[in-house]
Design a protein around this motif. Structure first.
Motif, PDB file in Angstrom:
ATOM      1  N   ILE A  85      52.180  -3.359  10.722  1.00  0.00           N
ATOM      2  CA  ILE A  85      53.270  -3.771   9.993  1.00  0.00           C
ATOM      3  C   ILE A  85      53.808  -5.175   9.987  1.00  0.00           C
ATOM      4  O   ILE A  85      54.251  -5.543   8.925  1.00  0.00           O
ATOM      5  N   ASP A  86      53.410  -5.589  11.055  1.00  0.00           N
ATOM      6  CA  ASP A  86      53.622  -7.141  11.348  1.00  0.00           C
ATOM      7  C   ASP A  86      52.694  -7.936  11.150  1.00  0.00           C
ATOM      8  O   ASP A  86      52.945  -9.139  11.210  1.00  0.00           O
ATOM      9  N   ILE A  87      51.401  -7.736  11.110  1.00  0.00           N
ATOM     10  CA  ILE A  87      50.179  -8.370  10.968  1.00  0.00           C
ATOM     11  C   ILE A  87      50.232  -9.537   9.452  1.00  0.00           C
ATOM     12  O   ILE A  87      49.900 -10.607   9.871  1.00  0.00           O
ATOM     13  N   ALA A  88      50.858  -8.772   8.633  1.00  0.00           N
ATOM     14  CA  ALA A  88      50.927  -9.898   7.556  1.00  0.00           C
ATOM     15  C   ALA A  88      51.631 -11.110   7.747  1.00  0.00           C
ATOM     16  O   ALA A  88      51.433 -12.225   7.289  1.00  0.00           O
ATOM     17  N   ASP A  89      52.691 -10.933   8.480  1.00  0.00           N
ATOM     18  CA  ASP A  89      53.522 -12.138   8.711  1.00  0.00           C
ATOM     19  C   ASP A  89      52.652 -13.082   9.642  1.00  0.00           C
ATOM     20  O   ASP A  89      52.930 -14.365   9.788  1.00  0.00           O
ATOM     21  N   TYR A  90      51.859 -12.538  10.722  1.00  0.00           N
ATOM     22  CA  TYR A  90      51.152 -13.375  11.412  1.00  0.00           C
ATOM     23  C   TYR A  90      50.024 -14.370  10.931  1.00  0.00           C
ATOM     24  O   TYR A  90      49.509 -15.179  11.302  1.00  0.00           O
ATOM     25  N   ILE A  91      49.510 -13.736   9.713  1.00  0.00           N
ATOM     26  CA  ILE A  91      48.484 -14.376   8.990  1.00  0.00           C
ATOM     27  C   ILE A  91      49.145 -15.110   7.617  1.00  0.00           C
ATOM     28  O   ILE A  91      48.121 -15.351   6.832  1.00  0.00           O
ATOM     29  N   GLY A  92      50.431 -15.224   7.544  1.00  0.00           N
ATOM     30  CA  GLY A  92      50.795 -16.118   6.638  1.00  0.00           C
ATOM     31  C   GLY A  92      51.084 -15.204   5.263  1.00  0.00           C
ATOM     32  O   GLY A  92      51.258 -16.004   4.042  1.00  0.00           O
ATOM     33  N   LEU A  93      51.173 -13.984   4.999  1.00  0.00           N
ATOM     34  CA  LEU A  93      51.383 -13.104   4.046  1.00  0.00           C
ATOM     35  C   LEU A  93      52.951 -12.499   3.995  1.00  0.00           C
ATOM     36  O   LEU A  93      53.144 -11.907   4.873  1.00  0.00           O
ATOM     37  N   ASN A  94      53.730 -12.685   3.199  1.00  0.00           N
ATOM     38  CA  ASN A  94      55.043 -12.278   3.010  1.00  0.00           C
ATOM     39  C   ASN A  94      54.982 -10.717   2.420  1.00  0.00           C
ATOM     40  O   ASN A  94      56.122 -10.211   2.248  1.00  0.00           O
ATOM     41  N   SER A  95      53.945 -10.238   1.920  1.00  0.00           N
ATOM     42  CA  SER A  95      53.692  -9.056   1.342  1.00  0.00           C
ATOM     43  C   SER A  95      52.856  -7.730   2.301  1.00  0.00           C
ATOM     44  O   SER A  95      51.664  -8.250   2.139  1.00  0.00           O
ATOM     45  N   ARG A  96      53.406  -7.245   2.592  1.00  0.00           N
ATOM     46  CA  ARG A  96      52.596  -5.806   3.526  1.00  0.00           C
ATOM     47  C   ARG A  96      51.754  -5.294   2.615  1.00  0.00           C
ATOM     48  O   ARG A  96      50.673  -4.968   3.067  1.00  0.00           O
ATOM     49  N   GLN A  97      52.333  -5.110   1.543  1.00  0.00           N
ATOM     50  CA  GLN A  97      51.505  -4.257   0.355  1.00  0.00           C
ATOM     51  C   GLN A  97      50.165  -5.231  -0.051  1.00  0.00           C
ATOM     52  O   GLN A  97      49.046  -4.483  -0.090  1.00  0.00           O
ATOM     53  N   TYR A  98      50.576  -6.571  -0.295  1.00  0.00           N
ATOM     54  CA  TYR A  98      49.473  -7.268  -0.646  1.00  0.00           C
ATOM     55  C   TYR A  98      48.211  -7.449   0.564  1.00  0.00           C
ATOM     56  O   TYR A  98      47.240  -7.551   0.327  1.00  0.00           O
ATOM     57  N   PHE A  99      48.873  -7.542   1.764  1.00  0.00           N
ATOM     58  CA  PHE A  99      47.987  -7.640   2.928  1.00  0.00           C
ATOM     59  C   PHE A  99      47.126  -6.552   3.012  1.00  0.00           C
ATOM     60  O   PHE A  99      45.795  -6.619   3.119  1.00  0.00           O
ATOM     61  N   SER A 100      47.692  -5.155   2.962  1.00  0.00           N
ATOM     62  CA  SER A 100      46.733  -3.998   2.865  1.00  0.00           C
ATOM     63  C   SER A 100      45.610  -4.149   1.805  1.00  0.00           C
ATOM     64  O   SER A 100      44.698  -3.639   1.875  1.00  0.00           O
ATOM     65  N   MET A 101      46.080  -4.451   0.385  1.00  0.00           N
ATOM     66  CA  MET A 101      45.358  -4.622  -0.699  1.00  0.00           C
ATOM     67  C   MET A 101      43.927  -5.552  -0.295  1.00  0.00           C
ATOM     68  O   MET A 101      42.825  -5.103  -0.640  1.00  0.00           O
ATOM     69  N   LEU A 102      44.563  -6.706   0.109  1.00  0.00           N
ATOM     70  CA  LEU A 102      43.428  -7.753   0.520  1.00  0.00           C
ATOM     71  C   LEU A 102      42.528  -7.428   1.583  1.00  0.00           C
ATOM     72  O   LEU A 102      41.509  -7.433   1.317  1.00  0.00           O
ATOM     73  N   PHE A 103      42.992  -6.743   2.479  1.00  0.00           N
ATOM     74  CA  PHE A 103      42.082  -6.364   3.632  1.00  0.00           C
ATOM     75  C   PHE A 103      41.242  -5.270   3.301  1.00  0.00           C
ATOM     76  O   PHE A 103      39.913  -5.530   3.502  1.00  0.00           O
TER      77      PHE A 103
END
Length: 299
Positions: A255-273
């Motif tokens: 849940i915190d990894i999005a912040d570590y890589i410069g993304l402020n949306s966890r939903q977008y991080f999951s979609m991109l990943f």
């Protein structure tokens, strides 16, 4: 004691030798004209501020803040500093001595760093490079360690000096590549460096363009031509690679990894990943844990 050129093949093919500092100093020069001279030590001269001219028997180098010159042993040279522009410099001089139990040796460095091999093969007696501040940082660390390192200073300064040689070799390799491939390559390289240093921030293509002093549209065009992906695509792929590393090698909560890589949306991080890897972050971490558990069973 034998005096070695930086390019002496015996340093790579003979015994184990390491660079050893014999002189280091800061100096504010003003209205100074040095006579031609040479010495057995190899010398780094770094311009901290102002301008100066360094002359050898074959070349004249106009230097400014952020420039570094490497002078091989026994290269005759002189320094000229104009009255109207004081020049502050940091100089480090070194020779080569037996390793005496303290490594790495030049032989080991050359075996492990292709850029250093390329530099040594060029055998250029004088090299001037533009420093992105990495070399200056290492030079300052060397001087501080020499001044305050106490009994432990020898091993640390040897490591720092080895690091300095590798950094200079990489800068020289990058400059040679820029000259061969043109100015476009230089701007793209600086853009990728900026991205790697700021991927954890909320950056966009316009921010990268500003960092390299180019119009965003122009940078986008030459970036795509050189890297075969857009700046946005490159940044996204880099962020996913960093996320994969965190998922595989750390216990940072998903849940915190999005912040570590410069993304402020966890939903977008999951979609991109998932778009890049074909699986969700949770599934990726689970697959790594399963693989690691399987490896332990085989041991």
């Amino acid at each position: 004691m034998r005096s070695y050129s930086l390019y002496d093949p015996y340093l790579r093919e003979g015994g184990d030798f390491r660079p050893n500092i014999v002189a280091y100093y800061y100096k504010q020069w003003l209205d100074y004209h040095m006579d031609f001279h040479a010495h057995d030590a190899i010398e780094f001269m770094y311009v901290i501020s102002g301008t100066c001219t360094v002359e050898t028997m074959n070349d004249v180098f106009q230097m400014r803040k952020g420039d570094l010159i490497l002078l091989d042993a026994r290269v005759s040279h002189k320094l000229i500093v104009p009255k109207e522009s004081p020049c502050r410099m940091l100089n480090v001089e070194f020779i080569f001595t037996d390793c005496d139990g303290i490594y790495p040796s030049m032989k080991q460095l050359a075996q492990g760093h292709e850029a250093l091999v390329q530099l040594l093969d060029r055998k250029v007696s004088t090299i001037v490079l533009r420093d992105p501040n990495e070399v200056h940082h290492t030079l300052k660390s060397i001087v501080m360690e020499m001044d305050t390192g106490g009994a432990q200073r020898r091993s640390m300064t040897h490591l720092l000096l080895a690091q300095l040689l590798v950094r200079v070799a990489r800068l020289a390799a990058e400059e040679a590549k820029d000259m061969a491939q043109g100015q476009h390559h230089r701007y793209v390289r600086k853009a990728t460096e900026y991205i790697h240093q700021h991927y954890d921030c909320d950056i966009q293509a316009k921010d990268v363009a500003a960092a390299v002093s180019l119009h965003p549209v122009y940078l986008q065009r030459i970036f795509k031509a050189n890297m075969h992906v857009t700046i946005t695509e490159y940044l996204a792929e880099l962020r996913v690679e960093k996320a994969k590393m965190l998922l595989a090698r750390s216990d940072v909560p998903i849940i915190d990894i999005a912040d570590y890589i410069g993304l402020n949306s966890r939903q977008y991080f999951s979609m991109l990943f998932k778009k890049v890897t074909g699986m969700s972050p949770a599934a990726y971490r689970k697959s790594i844990e399963t693989m690691q558990g399987f490896d332990k069973q085989l041991q």
